[in-house]
Design an enzyme around this catalytic site. Structure first.
Site, PDB file in Angstrom:
ATOM      1  N   LYS A  92     -20.750 -19.988 -10.328  1.00 48.79           N
ATOM      2  CA  LYS A  92     -20.188 -19.548 -11.575  1.00 48.79           C
ATOM      3  C   LYS A  92     -18.658 -19.424 -11.540  1.00 48.79           C
ATOM      4  O   LYS A  92     -17.904 -19.901 -12.073  1.00 48.79           O
ATOM      5  CB  LYS A  92     -20.854 -18.696 -12.595  1.00 48.79           C
ATOM      6  CG  LYS A  92     -20.552 -18.816 -13.745  1.00 48.79           C
ATOM      7  CD  LYS A  92     -21.377 -19.783 -14.593  1.00 48.79           C
ATOM      8  CE  LYS A  92     -21.444 -19.715 -16.169  1.00 48.79           C
ATOM      9  NZ  LYS A  92     -22.189 -20.450 -16.811  1.00 48.79           N
TER      10      LYS A  92
ATOM     11  N   ASN B  91     -23.660 -29.797 -21.182  1.00 50.08           N
ATOM     12  CA  ASN B  91     -23.080 -29.035 -19.955  1.00 50.08           C
ATOM     13  C   ASN B  91     -22.035 -27.730 -20.208  1.00 50.08           C
ATOM     14  O   ASN B  91     -21.206 -28.134 -20.807  1.00 50.08           O
ATOM     15  CB  ASN B  91     -22.310 -29.799 -19.084  1.00 50.08           C
ATOM     16  CG  ASN B  91     -22.062 -29.294 -17.707  1.00 50.08           C
ATOM     17  OD1 ASN B  91     -22.031 -28.052 -17.525  1.00 50.08           O
ATOM     18  ND2 ASN B  91     -21.897 -30.041 -16.661  1.00 50.08           N
ATOM     19  N   ASN B  92     -22.584 -26.526 -19.890  1.00 49.43           N
ATOM     20  CA  ASN B  92     -21.557 -25.267 -20.375  1.00 49.43           C
ATOM     21  C   ASN B  92     -20.320 -25.327 -19.837  1.00 49.43           C
ATOM     22  O   ASN B  92     -19.544 -24.709 -20.303  1.00 49.43           O
ATOM     23  CB  ASN B  92     -22.268 -24.041 -19.931  1.00 49.43           C
ATOM     24  CG  ASN B  92     -23.617 -23.870 -20.671  1.00 49.43           C
ATOM     25  OD1 ASN B  92     -24.147 -24.669 -21.239  1.00 49.43           O
ATOM     26  ND2 ASN B  92     -24.095 -22.602 -20.741  1.00 49.43           N
TER      27      ASN B  92
ATOM     28  N   ALA C 162     -33.156 -17.324 -25.625  1.00 52.31           N
ATOM     29  CA  ALA C 162     -31.549 -16.737 -25.771  1.00 52.31           C
ATOM     30  C   ALA C 162     -30.768 -18.206 -26.379  1.00 52.31           C
ATOM     31  O   ALA C 162     -30.039 -18.124 -27.458  1.00 52.31           O
ATOM     32  CB  ALA C 162     -30.908 -16.423 -24.679  1.00 52.31           C
ATOM     33  N   ALA C 163     -30.877 -19.026 -25.612  1.00 49.59           N
ATOM     34  CA  ALA C 163     -30.157 -20.311 -25.993  1.00 49.59           C
ATOM     35  C   ALA C 163     -30.450 -20.940 -27.305  1.00 49.59           C
ATOM     36  O   ALA C 163     -29.645 -21.458 -27.859  1.00 49.59           O
ATOM     37  CB  ALA C 163     -30.291 -21.498 -24.781  1.00 49.59           C
TER      38      ALA C 163
ATOM     39  N   TYR D 216       0.708  -1.184   0.007  1.00 48.31           N
ATOM     40  CA  TYR D 216      -0.044   0.043  -0.023  1.00 48.31           C
ATOM     41  C   TYR D 216       0.783   0.945   0.063  1.00 48.31           C
ATOM     42  O   TYR D 216       1.737   1.296  -0.885  1.00 48.31           O
ATOM     43  CB  TYR D 216      -0.958   0.090   1.215  1.00 48.31           C
ATOM     44  CG  TYR D 216      -2.377   0.950   0.882  1.00 48.31           C
ATOM     45  CD1 TYR D 216      -2.964   0.644  -0.314  1.00 48.31           C
ATOM     46  CD2 TYR D 216      -2.523   1.869   2.000  1.00 48.31           C
ATOM     47  CE1 TYR D 216      -4.153   1.316  -0.622  1.00 48.31           C
ATOM     48  CE2 TYR D 216      -3.717   2.769   1.394  1.00 48.31           C
ATOM     49  CZ  TYR D 216      -4.273   2.484   0.466  1.00 48.31           C
ATOM     50  OH  TYR D 216      -5.396   3.170   0.131  1.00 48.31           O
TER      51      TYR D 216
ATOM     52  N   ASP E 178     -27.926 -15.403 -16.737  1.00 41.90           N
ATOM     53  CA  ASP E 178     -29.102 -15.233 -16.408  1.00 41.90           C
ATOM     54  C   ASP E 178     -29.905 -14.248 -16.531  1.00 41.90           C
ATOM     55  O   ASP E 178     -30.712 -13.427 -15.556  1.00 41.90           O
ATOM     56  CB  ASP E 178     -29.305 -15.727 -14.698  1.00 41.90           C
ATOM     57  CG  ASP E 178     -28.881 -17.159 -14.452  1.00 41.90           C
ATOM     58  OD1 ASP E 178     -28.641 -18.017 -15.474  1.00 41.90           O
ATOM     59  OD2 ASP E 178     -29.011 -17.807 -13.350  1.00 41.90           O
TER      60      ASP E 178
END
Length: 413
Positions: A93, A316-317, A196-197, A38, A136
């Site tokens: 996420k 699976n994303n 969207a998907a 710092y 989302d």
């Protein structure tokens, strides 16, 4: 189910609330450490960054940091429950980014009155991060939000519900069609769902060779066709010049069904109408458009994928988004473009065709996996995903001109 509910609540609350925390990367034990960390030592990197903003990557954690940002309008399958209720999902996420790609990630939940407010908020904080993962956010606002942020931000902005889903779907779909002896160029595709998907999946399939005129998309009112006057600009892209109006009309002799809609909307009788050797991706979670047991009972020539981990071929994303960001950030990409998405598709496809490591078989709880009807998509715990996808994406970023530095020497070797 109540036992699982209790397990989930205990997991999120013990031993401390939440799933992520901050860790220090530098010593902070002595007066000298604190003087460097710092005041007064911190002034030196401040001056360097003021002189050249690129130095933020050299002296701060910016280059390894992803923001997971939402407004909570489309939380998993739960709907619009608001920003704060979405926080466990966004922390989850962030956990996946760290676990699978070593990326630091922080969740940001935004309250706003208008779409423009949300866009301005995110754009104004974007330089803090190396990349932004949107999550989302309901359609059609998500399209406008992503487009505006891509234009305004100098870092990658990626709506995973659109493009992550599309990339894994495209990889699995191309492999499934290959196993079935069919080509994407000839395939008749039915897409149940128009959010969207759905839109992103179909657009990416088109970039991979599918013909737009071979795609029939349906929303709650039925087939999206050219004589409807209630279509937004994104649905209009898939308005088919056809007299067919129902799912039963369009699924007759179709090669592919993609469901990104809701549970139990595809009947066994509908499935029987499809062409020989059909491919069915029933991705509604937690309950697919058709139960796999029912589907396989209706057709023995079927290849099926779902969004669930307890059935073969999980879409699976997590198979792509951590690794796409890893590759993008490692070459300081300014965007995640189509070339990078297609490179990810090809990398995922290729891994599924290779012998599966013993450690993956053990983690999956199976004795054998080989490319075919029951294995068209790699398992999420496959250690090859990180190096292969990240490198493919990084190379594509460099070759397509969006990388700001060259690929590091021996990258992902």
């Amino acid at each position: 189910m109540s036992d699982f509910r209790e397990q989930a609540l205990h997991y999120h609350s013990h031993p401390v609330p939440g799933k992520i925390s901050i860790e220090l990367t530098k010593p902070a034990e002595t007066v000298q450490d604190l003087a460097l960390a710092y005041s007064p030592g911190v002034a030196e990197p401040v001056r360097e960054i003021a002189a050249d903003p690129a130095n933020a990557y050299k002296y701060t954690g910016k280059g390894n940091m992803v923001a997971v940002i939402t407004n909570g309008t489309a939380i998993l399958g739960l709907g619009n429950l608001g920003p704060l209720a979405s926080k466990p999902v966004m922390e989850g996420k962030a956990l996946l980014f760290k676990r699978f790609a070593g990326l630091d990630s922080i969740d940001i939940e935004v309250k706003h009155r208008t779409t423009e407010d949300f866009i301005n908020t995110v754009a104004n904080i974007a330089d803090t991060f190396g990349g932004i993962n949107l999550e989302d956010i309901k359609a059609p606002e998500c399209f406008e939000i992503e487009k505006a942020l891509i234009e305004r931000c100098s870092i990658p902005v990626f709506h995973d519900d659109q493009h992550g889903t599309a990339i894994v779907t495209a990889a699995g779909m191309l492999n499934a069609l290959e196993v079935q002896g069919k080509s994407i160029e000839d395939a008749i595709i039915v897409c149940l769902g128009a959010g969207a998907a759905a839109v992103a999946c179909m657009e990416l399939l088109i970039k991979c060779g599918a013909l737009r005129e071979h795609i029939y998309m349906l929303d709650r009112k039925g087939v999206i066709h050219t004589r409807r006057d209630d279509l937004n600009e994104y649905k209009q892209l898939f308005a088919n010049n056809t007299d067919k109006r129902t799912l039963q009309d369009v699924i007759a002799d179709a090669d592919v069904f993609v469901g990104v809609s809701g549970p139990n909307l595809l009947a066994a009788e509908d499935l029987k109408l499809m062409a020989e050797k059909p491919v069915v991706f029933a991705c509604s979670n937690p309950d697919p458009e058709i139960d796999p047991a029912l589907a396989h009972g209706a057709r023995n020539d079927l290849i099926m994928a779902t969004g669930r981990s307890d059935y073969p071929n999980q879409v699976n994303n997590v198979l792509c988004f951590p690794f796409i960001f890893r590759g993008a950030l490692d070459v300081r990409a300014s965007a995640i473009n189509d070339e990078m998405k297609i490179a990810a598709v090809e990398a995922i496809r290729s891994i599924a065709k290779e012998p599966v490591p013993a450690e993956v078989l053990k983690a999956a709880g199976v004795d054998k996996l080989e490319f075919g009807a029951q294995y068209i998509i790699p398992k999420p715990m496959d250690p090859r995903l990180l190096p292969r996808i990240a490198k493919a994406v990084a190379v594509a970023a460099v070759e397509s001109g969006v990388a700001q530095i060259d690929l590091p020497e021996n990258y992902m070797a």
